[in-house]
Design a protein around this motif. Sequence first.
Motif, PDB file in Angstrom:
ATOM      1  N   ARG A  41     -13.940  -5.042  19.039  1.00  0.00           N
ATOM      2  CA  ARG A  41     -14.538  -6.369  19.115  1.00  0.00           C
ATOM      3  C   ARG A  41     -13.717  -7.260  20.037  1.00  0.00           C
ATOM      4  NH1 ARG A  41     -14.072 -11.388  16.766  1.00  0.00           N
ATOM      5  NH2 ARG A  41     -16.063 -12.456  16.374  1.00  0.00           N
ATOM      6  N   ALA A  42     -12.394  -7.305  19.794  1.00  0.00           N
ATOM      7  CA  ALA A  42     -11.524  -8.151  20.610  1.00  0.00           C
ATOM      8  C   ALA A  42     -11.563  -7.709  22.069  1.00  0.00           C
ATOM      9  CB  ALA A  42     -10.096  -8.095  20.067  1.00  0.00           C
ATOM     10  N   LEU A  57       0.828  -1.211   0.000  1.00  0.00           N
ATOM     11  CA  LEU A  57       0.000   0.000   0.000  1.00  0.00           C
ATOM     12  C   LEU A  57       0.864   1.264   0.000  1.00  0.00           C
ATOM     13  CD1 LEU A  57      -2.956  -0.729   2.462  1.00  0.00           C
ATOM     14  CD2 LEU A  57      -3.036  -0.489  -0.015  1.00  0.00           C
ATOM     15  N   ARG A 112      -1.671 -15.777  12.623  1.00  0.00           N
ATOM     16  CA  ARG A 112      -1.681 -15.369  14.023  1.00  0.00           C
ATOM     17  C   ARG A 112      -2.507 -16.343  14.861  1.00  0.00           C
ATOM     18  NH1 ARG A 112      -2.248  -9.538  14.948  1.00  0.00           N
ATOM     19  NH2 ARG A 112      -3.820  -9.731  13.345  1.00  0.00           N
ATOM     20  N   LEU A 130      -8.180  -2.604  -7.956  1.00  0.00           N
ATOM     21  CA  LEU A 130      -8.633  -3.928  -7.522  1.00  0.00           C
ATOM     22  C   LEU A 130      -7.453  -4.869  -7.338  1.00  0.00           C
ATOM     23  CD1 LEU A 130     -11.873  -4.442  -9.632  1.00  0.00           C
ATOM     24  CD2 LEU A 130     -11.678  -4.102  -7.162  1.00  0.00           C
ATOM     25  N   ASP A 171      -3.681 -12.874   9.442  1.00  0.00           N
ATOM     26  CA  ASP A 171      -4.652 -13.162  10.504  1.00  0.00           C
ATOM     27  C   ASP A 171      -4.708 -14.655  10.801  1.00  0.00           C
ATOM     28  OD1 ASP A 171      -5.242 -10.552  10.734  1.00  0.00           O
ATOM     29  OD2 ASP A 171      -7.238 -10.635   9.833  1.00  0.00           O
ATOM     30  N   ILE A 226      -4.421  -4.085  -6.377  1.00  0.00           N
ATOM     31  CA  ILE A 226      -3.815  -3.764  -5.080  1.00  0.00           C
ATOM     32  C   ILE A 226      -4.663  -4.345  -3.957  1.00  0.00           C
ATOM     33  CG2 ILE A 226      -3.220  -1.887  -3.477  1.00  0.00           C
ATOM     34  CD1 ILE A 226      -2.681  -0.134  -5.928  1.00  0.00           C
ATOM     35  N   PHE A 227      -5.983  -4.130  -4.065  1.00  0.00           N
ATOM     36  CA  PHE A 227      -6.898  -4.608  -3.043  1.00  0.00           C
ATOM     37  C   PHE A 227      -6.766  -6.116  -2.820  1.00  0.00           C
ATOM     38  CE2 PHE A 227     -11.163  -6.364  -2.123  1.00  0.00           C
ATOM     39  CZ  PHE A 227     -11.318  -5.866  -0.843  1.00  0.00           C
ATOM     40  N   TRP A 275      -6.892   5.475  -4.039  1.00  0.00           N
ATOM     41  CA  TRP A 275      -7.778   4.875  -5.045  1.00  0.00           C
ATOM     42  C   TRP A 275      -9.238   5.008  -4.617  1.00  0.00           C
ATOM     43  CZ3 TRP A 275     -10.669   0.094  -4.911  1.00  0.00           C
ATOM     44  CH2 TRP A 275     -11.210  -0.260  -6.160  1.00  0.00           C
ATOM     45  N   GLY A 327      -8.793 -13.863  22.647  1.00  0.00           N
ATOM     46  CA  GLY A 327      -9.516 -12.605  22.606  1.00  0.00           C
ATOM     47  C   GLY A 327     -10.270 -12.367  21.315  1.00  0.00           C
ATOM     48  N   SER A 328      -9.639 -12.741  20.204  1.00  0.00           N
ATOM     49  CA  SER A 328     -10.201 -12.311  18.929  1.00  0.00           C
ATOM     50  C   SER A 328     -11.261 -13.273  18.405  1.00  0.00           C
ATOM     51  CB  SER A 328      -9.085 -12.146  17.904  1.00  0.00           C
ATOM     52  OG  SER A 328      -8.415 -13.371  17.737  1.00  0.00           O
ATOM     53  N   ARG A 329     -11.390 -14.422  19.018  1.00  0.00           N
ATOM     54  CA  ARG A 329     -12.386 -15.361  18.498  1.00  0.00           C
ATOM     55  C   ARG A 329     -13.616 -15.413  19.374  1.00  0.00           C
ATOM     56  NH1 ARG A 329     -11.236 -18.757  13.839  1.00  0.00           N
ATOM     57  NH2 ARG A 329     -10.610 -17.004  12.624  1.00  0.00           N
ATOM     58  N   VAL A 382      -3.252  -7.078  -1.230  1.00  0.00           N
ATOM     59  CA  VAL A 382      -3.115  -6.669   0.174  1.00  0.00           C
ATOM     60  C   VAL A 382      -4.053  -7.504   1.047  1.00  0.00           C
ATOM     61  CG1 VAL A 382      -3.364  -4.774   1.792  1.00  0.00           C
ATOM     62  CG2 VAL A 382      -2.413  -4.356  -0.458  1.00  0.00           C
ATOM     63  N   MET A 383      -5.257  -7.738   0.522  1.00  0.00           N
ATOM     64  CA  MET A 383      -6.229  -8.585   1.211  1.00  0.00           C
ATOM     65  C   MET A 383      -5.626  -9.972   1.447  1.00  0.00           C
ATOM     66  SD  MET A 383      -9.587  -8.367   1.874  1.00  0.00           S
ATOM     67  CE  MET A 383     -11.095  -9.286   1.870  1.00  0.00           C
ATOM     68  N   ALA A 397      -7.504  -3.176   3.320  1.00  0.00           N
ATOM     69  CA  ALA A 397      -6.737  -3.583   2.151  1.00  0.00           C
ATOM     70  C   ALA A 397      -6.865  -2.590   0.994  1.00  0.00           C
ATOM     71  CB  ALA A 397      -7.181  -4.976   1.689  1.00  0.00           C
ATOM     72  N   VAL A 398      -7.721  -1.593   1.166  1.00  0.00           N
ATOM     73  CA  VAL A 398      -7.954  -0.653   0.067  1.00  0.00           C
ATOM     74  C   VAL A 398      -6.900   0.454   0.088  1.00  0.00           C
ATOM     75  CG1 VAL A 398      -9.578   1.006  -0.889  1.00  0.00           C
ATOM     76  CG2 VAL A 398     -10.406  -1.100   0.102  1.00  0.00           C
ATOM     77  N   ASN A 436      -3.164  -9.806   4.284  1.00  0.00           N
ATOM     78  CA  ASN A 436      -3.824  -9.574   5.569  1.00  0.00           C
ATOM     79  C   ASN A 436      -4.549 -10.819   6.068  1.00  0.00           C
ATOM     80  OD1 ASN A 436      -2.903  -6.993   5.507  1.00  0.00           O
ATOM     81  ND2 ASN A 436      -4.875  -6.021   5.160  1.00  0.00           N
ATOM     82  N   LEU A 437      -5.252 -11.487   5.150  1.00  0.00           N
ATOM     83  CA  LEU A 437      -5.973 -12.701   5.541  1.00  0.00           C
ATOM     84  C   LEU A 437      -5.005 -13.780   5.999  1.00  0.00           C
ATOM     85  CD1 LEU A 437      -8.733 -13.008   2.788  1.00  0.00           C
ATOM     86  CD2 LEU A 437      -9.060 -12.445   5.190  1.00  0.00           C
ATOM     87  N   LEU A 461     -14.926  -8.670  23.723  1.00  0.00           N
ATOM     88  CA  LEU A 461     -15.010 -10.115  23.936  1.00  0.00           C
ATOM     89  C   LEU A 461     -14.210 -10.537  25.165  1.00  0.00           C
ATOM     90  CD1 LEU A 461     -14.875 -11.861  20.461  1.00  0.00           C
ATOM     91  CD2 LEU A 461     -16.770 -11.621  22.049  1.00  0.00           C
ATOM     92  N   GLU A 462     -13.075  -9.867  25.358  1.00  0.00           N
ATOM     93  CA  GLU A 462     -12.243 -10.219  26.492  1.00  0.00           C
ATOM     94  C   GLU A 462     -12.934  -9.848  27.813  1.00  0.00           C
ATOM     95  OE1 GLU A 462      -7.629  -9.249  26.867  1.00  0.00           O
ATOM     96  OE2 GLU A 462      -8.340 -10.260  25.065  1.00  0.00           O
TER      97      GLU A 462
END
Lengths: 280, 334
Positions: free
Chosen positions: B222-223, A209, A268, A251, A265, A253-254, B148, A278-280, A257-258, B143-144, A261-262, B226-227
Amino acid sequence: MTALKRLLADRAASIGAALILGLILVAIFAPVLAPYPGDVTAFHLTERLQPPSADHLFGTDRMGSDVFSRILFGARITITIAVIAVGVSVGIGVPIGLIAGYYGGFPGGFLMRTSDIFLAVPQIVLAIAIAQTLGPSVENVILALSLTYWPFWARLVYAETRSLKAQTFVEAALALGASDLRVMVLHILPNTASAIIVRTSIGMGATILTAAALGFLGLGAPPPTPEWGRTISEAREFLPEAWWYAAAPGLAIFLVVMGFNLLGDGLRDILDPKLRKGSR
Amino acid sequence: MRRLEIILSRLVWFIPTLFGLVFVVFFISNVIPTDPARIIAGENATEAQVQALRAEMGLDQPLYVQFGRYVADLATGDLGKSLYTQRAISEDLLHRLPATLELTMAAMVVAIGLGVPLGVISAVKRNSMIDQTLRVLSVSGLAVASFWLAMELQMYFSTKLGWTPLNGRIAGWGPEEITGFYLLDSLLTGDWASFWDTLHHMLLPAITLALPAAATLVRFTRAGVLEVINSNFVLYERAMGFPTTLITWKYVLRNALISTVTQIGLIFGSLFAGAVVVEAVFDWPGLGTYAVQSILQSDTKAILGFSIIVGVVFIGVNLLVDIIHTFIDPRTLK
């Protein structure tokens, strides 16, 4: 279950991995996949700004070149910049964080204060300052991104090393007569690996980005390089009529980067179960 | 008094950090020899004229002397002269700073107003359709490429639909200047036309800028929620029959926001940095457009001044976040 299997079991992470794999394949096979490989430099002014069609999947640009072909070749630039810039930052930042965290005291403090200076300004601002003075080229973008990104890694590894150093297994290794270097490289570093891997994936996305933004501002490679950010800035004056011209690189780039990131995550969740709670 | 101690220890680091920043940017920007004297003198200048100008600008001195002068000037607030506007860079930057700050703060308001409630909803309705949708959206938002998105939104809402102004900060001259923040100035002078016009101009750039930040906030809130939501005090409050809404939006949120506040500090930085690019798209007359113009003019000194101003604001905000933190979470004072 191995880490890879668990990764593939996670839907979001597998989509991410697939997107990145796609990027790599596109970058490698761009000359084969592109319908008009010559269009990176060639132009056909009679066909300029054609809308998407069977001949030109994403239409043509202001020079009449095939946008789709140029996007495919742009993947090469994107991936080169991201891999080298992140690689160099990790290469500089990780040893610095390790040494500073392990030895602490004055040298550690000095190294961390130095990284604080870099972190005192948003990365893109410093990167703009550096890239501007060095002149527009892909090499200089890589240099600017590397010089401004290493402190993140130094910080990350520093914090990890500090807490690991207090652990019993380090004490045990030292008591057995292991040298400082051995403890750092063979005992502490492997334990920081998961944090580094997770951040690398997300960092690749962030770097792409930033690199695109530099390209958009005119600090990247000069034309006719098919860099995505630059293509978007070229397309600007032809909006809204030639919507495909800017939409396609945006698109691209999107998606990339997506993907990072996915994957980040997903990694992690797998590598760092502490954060998962925490995150789930 | 512990609070004062924290603030002082942070303030003590302010000057060395700033000095280090100037040092780093100055030397990096002088690694490659550019010749501003030649640029100013123009193409038709003779070698002697360029030499004279170089001496006048102090460019014939060794680098450390130039650096010393730069720092000495900086101490008096002098950042040099802009090649582009021919005015003092510090004046230019200070004049434009309110525009960028106003945009950044507006984006901040949008990001918090959007991100925090959506994050809470996402956590409370965990794994529901809403949660899943919000998660996909928040991952996408990060991600954007902001420039753009800015262009696409501008094309759609301004050019096609004509709902929002194409660019700029206000039509015409703007309200009578007191602080340089148009919204504030127009309120102070009771100039409602300017107020609404500024708001109208600000809408699209602020939303563009805010979206990635909102995405981050959704994830963190959110995290955080939840904690907290599974902790004993929540269970106790539920057992005592407190209304769920009260528990969620008051007690849980307050505890969950601790990590979010730290994030907000970081987010301010990313918004401020993101403004550079978004401003360029919307021709917003702030620091970002100035930086972009300076890039086009190869005006190294202006870029240097720009990074320093951003650094000062950035360090200041982080200090502020630390202070706010001590109020929200008194545990940090121990």
